[in-house]
Design a protein around this motif. Structure first.
Motif, mmCIF file in Angstrom:
data_model
loop_
_atom_site.group_PDB
_atom_site.id
_atom_site.type_symbol
_atom_site.label_atom_id
_atom_site.label_comp_id
_atom_site.label_asym_id
_atom_site.label_seq_id
_atom_site.Cartn_x
_atom_site.Cartn_y
_atom_site.Cartn_z
ATOM 1 N N ASP A 1 1.087 15.934 -27.841
ATOM 2 C CA ASP A 1 2.097 15.428 -26.911
ATOM 3 C C ASP A 1 2.224 16.243 -25.627
ATOM 4 N N GLY B 1 9.072 22.527 -33.514
ATOM 5 C CA GLY B 1 7.727 23.051 -33.719
ATOM 6 C C GLY B 1 7.634 24.434 -33.104
ATOM 7 N N LYS C 1 8.670 15.503 -24.229
ATOM 8 C CA LYS C 1 8.078 16.505 -23.347
ATOM 9 C C LYS C 1 7.973 16.030 -21.905
#
Ligand SMILES: *Cc1c(COP(=O)(O)O)cnc(C)c1O
Length: 437
Positions: free
Chosen positions: A137, A254, A106
């Motif tokens: 995260d 995700g 990220k």
């Protein structure tokens, strides 16, 4: 290039306005009006490119009001780390996206987003507040990406007790313009509170608010670049891994932002062999790709906790991209899910066979790559450094992973978070009363 909404009721909007708004005014996600093609010569010359030069080409294809020289500066400042392609087995490669300051992929999007916003704010002299919900995260990448960026205040909302101690250390100890709000609830509560604030007119009249979740175009666009970079490095490998033009790419998923960037890269002319979404037990998105049936559900906790998402927001972008035509989507994307016990087995197997320690998210991807029988080369996007998940690694290997310096720095800092109930009114009060940026 203009951007429209997945909900279809937002007029074409320039990148700058879409970025500052975050969510489209009709509640949908911003998507490009069309996918730009990169020149064939650029694809042909990929092995001679750098990640930075690819980044400029991709960013310029979507963003027409920032000059190329300024984009090059933004990228040089944002991407100060390597993204190597590492050979794991004869046919499986890892694209290591986790060498940034918070050791997860990220960083790549969040650092570009921060600097691009700052560029626009510098032009207008206006201030902005960023609210971001995180399961771990995202919060640390956004907090680090925006630390000390002028004219910006950040609120990070995370579920109390549900992020790893290291993740909390990374996002709740920074102070300065970064406010950590520890919410007595779940990630879904945090996400709901942020969404509500973004649509609240009273908040909007008090401060200019946007988000930095994976719905932000400022994260999506830069992520496209590393798919080209993967192929650039793959073609340079000697001897060449196979006489095919491009590998299959497996993406641990995700919210499906990473996968969407891969699909855009493919459509821009990269022509990957195919893409595979790899999920954990939270498989609502994978089920949609396999069957066309989409049933969002509450997330369950797994070892790959950054992928514990029950209602993946970027699925709306994927559906829009393929015109809601399932067979067309299935021609390019497959999906597969991996249990917690298979994740642990994969960490152990990869270590025993290859001597490499992989984190639980990457392990989900490698397990899916291994199940691809046949000789086609596979690139797995390796999304986090194993040291971020010491409990899982110890469970798999019976020994700890040494901490890299980035994590050792965070360990010494004191927590500075504010505990709030999982109640929108509490968050709203903070937004209305605390001093503006
Ligand atoms: C966020 C995250 C993912 C999931 O990425 P999406 O773009 O939300 O699909 C996978 N692995 C790690 C380590 C992450 O932090």
């Amino acid at each position: 290039m203009n951007f429209v909404s997945t909900s279809g009721r937002t007029p074409p909007t320039p990148f700058r306005d879409a970025l500052l708004a975050g969510l489209a005014p009709d509640g949908g996600l911003f998507i490009p009006e069309h996918i730009p093609r990169v020149p064939a010569a650029f694809i042909g010359a990929l092995p001679e490119q750098t990640l930075q030069s690819i980044g400029v080409e991709i960013a310029a294809a979507f963003i027409d009001d920032i000059p190329r020289t300024a984009l090059a500066h933004i990228l040089a400042d944002a991407w100060t780390f390597d993204v190597p392609l590492v050979r794991l087995t004869d046919t499986i490669f890892l694209l290591e996206l986790f060498h940034g300051p918070t050791l997860a992929f990220k960083d790549i999007g969040a650092r570009f987003l921060a600097r691009t916003l700052s560029h626009y704010l510098g032009e207008t002299g206006r201030d902005i507040t960023i609210a971001v919900a995180t399961s771990g995260d995202t919060g640390s990448a956004v907090a680090h990406g925006f630390l000390d960026v002028p004219h910006v205040v950040v609120y990070v909302l995370y579920p109390s007790g549900k992020v790893s101690p290291l993740q909390e250390q990374q996002m709740a100890t920074l102070g300065r313009n970064i406010h950590a709000l520890e919410v007595e609830g779940t990630f879904d509560d945090c996400q709901r509170m942020v969404k509500r604030a973004l649509g609240d007119g009273e908040v909007a009249s008090a401060r200019r608010l946007t988000t930095a979740n994976s719905i932000s175009l400022g994260r999506l666009v830069p992520q496209i670049a590393y798919y080209f970079w993967a192929v650039a490095q793959w073609r340079r490998t000697s001897p060449p891994p196979a006489d095919t033009d491009a590998p299959v790419v497996v993406v641990p998923s995700g919210n499906f932002g990473n996968l969407t960037a891969g699909v855009y890269a493919d459509a821009m002319g990269l022509r990957l062999a195919s893409l595979i979404a790899a999920t954990n037990a939270n498989d609502a998105g994978a089920e949609y790709i396999r069957t066309g049936r989409f049933a969002p559900r509450n997330a369950v906790q797994t070892y790959a906790n950054a992928m514990d998402v029950g209602n993946p927001s970027n699925l709306a972008r994927l559906r829009a991209h393929f015109g809601d035509n399932l067979p067309r989507l299935q021609q390019r994307i497959a999906a597969s899910s991996v249990s917690d016990s298979a994740t642990i087995d994969e960490i152990r197997l990869t270590y025993e066979q290859c001597g490499t320690v992989i984190d639980p998210h990457t392990a989900v991807g490698v397990a899916v790559a291994r199940a691809q029988h046949g000789k086609a080369p596979v690139v797995v996007t390796a999304t986090a450094h194993p040291a971020k998940f010491p409990e899982v690694i110890e469970r798999a290997l019976g020994r700890p992973v040494p901490l890299p310096p980035e994590l050792r720095d965070a360990e010494g800092r004191a927590k500075q978070s504010t505990i709030i109930p999982a109640d929108y009114a509490a968050f709203k009060r903070i937004l209305l009363t605390s001093s503006r940026p």
